[in-house]
Motif scaffolding. Structure first.
Motif, PDB file in Angstrom:
ATOM      1  N   VAL A  35       0.881  -1.176   0.000  1.00 30.42           N
ATOM      2  CA  VAL A  35       0.000   0.000   0.000  1.00 30.42           C
ATOM      3  C   VAL A  35       0.913   1.218   0.000  1.00 30.42           C
ATOM      4  CG1 VAL A  35      -1.732   1.287   1.313  1.00 30.42           C
ATOM      5  CG2 VAL A  35      -1.846  -1.214   1.214  1.00 30.42           C
ATOM      6  N   LEU A  36       0.886   1.978  -1.093  1.00 27.69           N
ATOM      7  CA  LEU A  36       1.843   3.067  -1.225  1.00 27.69           C
ATOM      8  C   LEU A  36       1.187   4.388  -1.594  1.00 27.69           C
ATOM      9  CD1 LEU A  36       3.359   0.300  -2.697  1.00 27.69           C
ATOM     10  CD2 LEU A  36       5.220   1.821  -2.081  1.00 27.69           C
ATOM     11  N   SER A  37       1.823   5.467  -1.123  1.00 18.30           N
ATOM     12  CA  SER A  37       1.387   6.807  -1.493  1.00 18.30           C
ATOM     13  C   SER A  37       2.592   7.565  -2.006  1.00 18.30           C
ATOM     14  CB  SER A  37       0.790   7.519  -0.278  1.00 18.30           C
ATOM     15  OG  SER A  37       1.756   7.686   0.739  1.00 18.30           O
ATOM     16  N   GLY A 156      -1.687   4.548  -4.490  1.00 15.22           N
ATOM     17  CA  GLY A 156      -2.909   5.347  -4.456  1.00 15.22           C
ATOM     18  C   GLY A 156      -4.151   4.494  -4.314  1.00 15.22           C
ATOM     19  N   LYS A 157      -5.126   4.741  -5.158  1.00 16.81           N
ATOM     20  CA  LYS A 157      -6.414   4.066  -5.051  1.00 16.81           C
ATOM     21  C   LYS A 157      -6.372   2.669  -5.685  1.00 16.81           C
ATOM     22  CE  LYS A 157     -11.260   4.886  -5.991  1.00 16.81           C
ATOM     23  NZ  LYS A 157     -12.270   5.836  -6.451  1.00 16.81           N
ATOM     24  N   ASP A 180      -6.459  -4.117   0.450  1.00 12.47           N
ATOM     25  CA  ASP A 180      -7.349  -3.414   1.382  1.00 12.47           C
ATOM     26  C   ASP A 180      -7.698  -4.383   2.509  1.00 12.47           C
ATOM     27  OD1 ASP A 180      -8.776  -1.298   2.357  1.00 12.47           O
ATOM     28  OD2 ASP A 180     -10.544  -1.654   1.117  1.00 12.47           O
ATOM     29  N   PHE A 182      -7.319  -5.648   6.450  1.00 10.50           N
ATOM     30  CA  PHE A 182      -7.055  -5.121   7.789  1.00 10.50           C
ATOM     31  C   PHE A 182      -7.295  -6.189   8.842  1.00 10.50           C
ATOM     32  CE2 PHE A 182      -7.140  -1.335   5.386  1.00 10.50           C
ATOM     33  CZ  PHE A 182      -6.418  -0.387   6.108  1.00 10.50           C
ATOM     34  N   LEU A 269      -2.944  -4.894   7.278  1.00 10.75           N
ATOM     35  CA  LEU A 269      -2.565  -3.722   8.076  1.00 10.75           C
ATOM     36  C   LEU A 269      -3.282  -3.691   9.419  1.00 10.75           C
ATOM     37  CD1 LEU A 269      -2.531  -1.031   5.257  1.00 10.75           C
ATOM     38  CD2 LEU A 269      -0.605  -2.297   6.190  1.00 10.75           C
TER      39      LEU A 269
ATOM     40  N   MET B   1     -15.305   0.872  -1.850  1.00 13.04           N
ATOM     41  CA  MET B   1     -14.911   2.273  -1.943  1.00 13.04           C
ATOM     42  C   MET B   1     -16.033   3.111  -2.513  1.00 13.04           C
ATOM     43  SD  MET B   1     -12.512   3.688  -0.763  1.00 13.04           S
ATOM     44  CE  MET B   1     -12.947   5.372  -0.436  1.00 13.04           C
ATOM     45  N   TRP B  72       4.594   9.451   2.791  1.00 12.86           N
ATOM     46  CA  TRP B  72       4.229   8.856   4.088  1.00 12.86           C
ATOM     47  C   TRP B  72       2.757   9.057   4.456  1.00 12.86           C
ATOM     48  CZ3 TRP B  72       8.772  11.720   3.334  1.00 12.86           C
ATOM     49  CH2 TRP B  72       9.925  10.925   3.242  1.00 12.86           C
ATOM     50  N   LEU B  73       1.995   9.642   3.543  1.00 17.58           N
ATOM     51  CA  LEU B  73       0.566   9.849   3.840  1.00 17.58           C
ATOM     52  C   LEU B  73      -0.135   8.531   4.167  1.00 17.58           C
ATOM     53  CD1 LEU B  73      -0.433  12.472   1.113  1.00 17.58           C
ATOM     54  CD2 LEU B  73      -0.362  12.841   3.589  1.00 17.58           C
ATOM     55  N   LYS B  74       0.290   7.449   3.532  1.00 18.27           N
ATOM     56  CA  LYS B  74      -0.340   6.140   3.741  1.00 18.27           C
ATOM     57  C   LYS B  74      -0.142   5.628   5.173  1.00 18.27           C
ATOM     58  CE  LYS B  74       3.772   3.633   2.657  1.00 18.27           C
ATOM     59  NZ  LYS B  74       4.336   3.673   4.029  1.00 18.27           N
ATOM     60  N   ARG B  77      -3.046   5.203   8.294  1.00 21.51           N
ATOM     61  CA  ARG B  77      -3.658   4.071   7.580  1.00 21.51           C
ATOM     62  C   ARG B  77      -5.161   4.178   7.381  1.00 21.51           C
ATOM     63  NH1 ARG B  77       0.296   0.928  10.604  1.00 21.51           N
ATOM     64  NH2 ARG B  77      -1.121   0.786  12.344  1.00 21.51           N
ATOM     65  N   GLN B  78      -5.854   4.561   8.457  1.00 18.77           N
ATOM     66  CA  GLN B  78      -7.307   4.624   8.320  1.00 18.77           C
ATOM     67  C   GLN B  78      -7.724   5.803   7.449  1.00 18.77           C
ATOM     68  OE1 GLN B  78      -9.386   2.322   8.970  1.00 18.77           O
ATOM     69  NE2 GLN B  78      -7.929   1.005  10.034  1.00 18.77           N
ATOM     70  N   TRP B  80      -5.946   7.051   5.084  1.00 13.72           N
ATOM     71  CA  TRP B  80      -5.538   6.679   3.725  1.00 13.72           C
ATOM     72  C   TRP B  80      -6.617   5.812   3.080  1.00 13.72           C
ATOM     73  CZ3 TRP B  80      -2.660   8.453   0.140  1.00 13.72           C
ATOM     74  CH2 TRP B  80      -2.295   7.669  -0.943  1.00 13.72           C
ATOM     75  N   ARG B  81      -7.133   4.859   3.854  1.00 17.02           N
ATOM     76  CA  ARG B  81      -8.125   3.925   3.359  1.00 17.02           C
ATOM     77  C   ARG B  81      -9.465   4.615   3.096  1.00 17.02           C
ATOM     78  NH1 ARG B  81     -10.457  -1.042   6.983  1.00 17.02           N
ATOM     79  NH2 ARG B  81     -10.869  -2.405   5.236  1.00 17.02           N
ATOM     80  N   ARG B  85      -6.437   7.894  -0.297  1.00 10.59           N
ATOM     81  CA  ARG B  85      -6.056   7.263  -1.556  1.00 10.59           C
ATOM     82  C   ARG B  85      -6.943   7.692  -2.721  1.00 10.59           C
ATOM     83  NH1 ARG B  85      -7.690   1.063   0.227  1.00 10.59           N
ATOM     84  NH2 ARG B  85      -9.910   1.233  -0.202  1.00 10.59           N
ATOM     85  N   ASP B  86      -8.039   8.373  -2.401  1.00 17.89           N
ATOM     86  CA  ASP B  86      -8.903   8.880  -3.473  1.00 17.89           C
ATOM     87  C   ASP B  86      -8.531  10.304  -3.885  1.00 17.89           C
ATOM     88  OD1 ASP B  86     -10.568   6.619  -3.595  1.00 17.89           O
ATOM     89  OD2 ASP B  86     -11.572   7.275  -1.765  1.00 17.89           O
ATOM     90  N   ARG B 136       1.851   5.508  15.893  1.00 18.80           N
ATOM     91  CA  ARG B 136       0.636   5.951  15.235  1.00 18.80           C
ATOM     92  C   ARG B 136      -0.488   5.875  16.257  1.00 18.80           C
ATOM     93  NH1 ARG B 136      -3.253   2.687  13.715  1.00 18.80           N
ATOM     94  NH2 ARG B 136      -4.830   3.466  12.323  1.00 18.80           N
TER      95      ARG B 136
END
Lengths: 271, 169
Positions: A35-37, A156-157, A180, A182, A269, B1, B72-74, B77-78, B80-81, B85-86, B136
């Motif tokens: 999971v990357l940003s 990202g998404k 996705d 958890f 996660l 999503m 590092w935004l991810k 975690r919550q 980001w989810r 991520r959108d 976190r």
């Protein structure tokens, strides 16, 4: 040279997949992240065959046949490939937003027979079988195998394009997106054989970090009549999933069965 | 999503805006560590069943070259989810620099986005913090948004201190 290499890979593949669940060694790919940003994400991957998950202690996983599928469905590249004593490594540059699939899939035939009292062993494909295996071979034993080893990573998404099954061998069709996941949540999947639901197949899931605990922590579930199964992840971490099945759908009539295996790594996660 | 998105849309459907103000206090604790980086912090509004409604603020290293701070935004975690991520950062009115140690008071006008479309009802303020080479933490503070004054707070244990919500009528 290329065909020699491919054959060597196939040999290892089949030796392992045909040996079946009795073989303790596990094949795996371990991505640095799933999971990357950010603007320019990369992942680096370890690939090995070992007893414990995820430790490099036996042999590297050969990378021949490694395929990266970009989020738009085009073929990507596995950069900086290297194979060492215990592990192979490579990098994937996630240049597109969305979900990538990284897979090692292969299929082949293994045969053995007697020639002048000596055991002969052969590995190849349906095309080479007729040419290279004597038609009148004595005590001929033929097995077919299909293997798929994979993982998913998302920048990202999460997207769905790479989740579409190829229709070959044993595959996973995720209902819950594989990037996705958890801890404490239930994930739903379907197992497919040649694109059709694979019912009554046992799926084994083992959390990584085996070396530092006593309990293997293995979870076993059977797919239902639609090939569906669910996993509730007990804790965050990297998980190894494997399933294997056999059928009579062989490409050469001499083979009495085909074995198909699916193995994947999933990152779960923390909440 | 898709469900999350559509729910967030309904949460922000065109309804008469309630006057008033939402004031949020986010305390960043002082930590005695060898290597301290200000945490990334996201604050958003969700429904009592944890469906995302709207972002209030996302605090990260906005000044890094080539927008590299987004890497590092991810780690939130919550967030980001549920939302991150959108989005393509930076987002106007949402992206902002990291918060310093101490109590940070932030406020949003009920007549302006994102509160102007918030339907009366029960919500939770969610604050999530993730710190480089640190930990976190996520804190939820339930509150009612119906034009009446509200005061509610919770306390973090590691990465967050006092988190307070005040609705001013």
């Amino acid at each position: 040279m290329k065909s020699l290499l491919t054959r060597a890979t196939l040999a290892l593949t089949l030796a392992i997949s045909i040996a079946g669940p009795a073989a303790a060694h596990r094949q795996w790919m371990l991505p640095s992240a799933t999971v990357l940003s950010g603007q320019d994400p990369w992942i680096t991957v370890d690939a090995a065959v070992s007893n414990d998950l995820f430790y490099f202690e036996h042999v590297p996983l050969r990378l021949d046949g490694l395929a990266v599928t970009n989020p738009d469905g085009s073929a990507g590249t596995a950069e900086n490939q290297a194979t060492g004593k215990y592990r192979s490594t490579f990098d994937v540059h996630l240049t597109q937003p969305g979900t990538y699939k990284v897979a090692l899939a292969s299929a082949g035939i293994m045969a053995s027979w007697e020639e002048n009292g000596q055991r002969k062993r052969w590995r190849g494909t349906a095309e080479t079988f007729a040419k290279e295996v004597p038609a009148n071979a004595e005590k001929l034993q033929v097995t077919e195998g299909a293997r798929r080893l994979e993982f998913f990573a998302t920048s990202g998404k999460p997207t769905d394009t790479v989740l579409k099954p190829t229709g070959k061998g044993l595959e996973l069709s995720p209902v819950t997106h594989p990037n996705d996941l958890f801890a404490g949540e239930k994930a739903s999947f379907k197992l497919l054989l040649d694109g059709k639901p694979a019912p009554e197949v046992e799926v084994t899931v083992i959390p990584g970090g085996i070396r530092y605990r006593n309990d293997l922590g293995e979870m076993k579930v059977k797919t239902d009549k639609d090939g569906a199964f669910t996993i509730t992840w007990p804790t965050p971490g990297m998980y190894w999933m494997t399933a294997q099945t056999e059928d009579k759908k062989t490409t050469v009539p001499q083979a009495n069965k085909r074995s198909a295996s699916y193995t994947a790594t999933f990152e779960v996660l923390a909440q | 999503m898709r469900t999350l998105l559509s729910l967030s849309m309904t949460g922000l459907a065109v309804t008469p805006a309630l006057a008033g103000e939402l004031a949020v206090t986010v305390e960043i604790p002082k930590l005695e560590v060898a290597e301290y980086h200000r945490p990334y912090v996201a604050a958003w509004i969700e429904t009592p069943d944890q469906q995302f409604v709207a972002n209030l603020t996302v605090r990260y290293d906005v000044k890094m070259r080539d927008n590299e701070g987004t890497k590092w935004l991810k780690d939130m975690r919550q967030w980001w989810r549920r939302s991150g991520r959108d989005l393509t950062m930076p987002v106007d009115g949402v992206s902002a620099p990291t918060l310093p140690v101490g109590e940070n008071r932030l406020s949003w006008d009920g007549a302006k986005a994102p509160l102007n479309g918030l339907k009366p009802g029960s919500y939770a303020l969610v604050v999530e913090a993730a710190r480089e080479v640190g930990g976190r933490e996520l804190i939820r503070v339930p509150f009612d948004w119906n034009g009446k004054p509200v005061k509610a707070e919770a306390k973090g244990e590691t990465e967050l201190g006092r988190i307070a919500v005040e609705v001013k009528g």
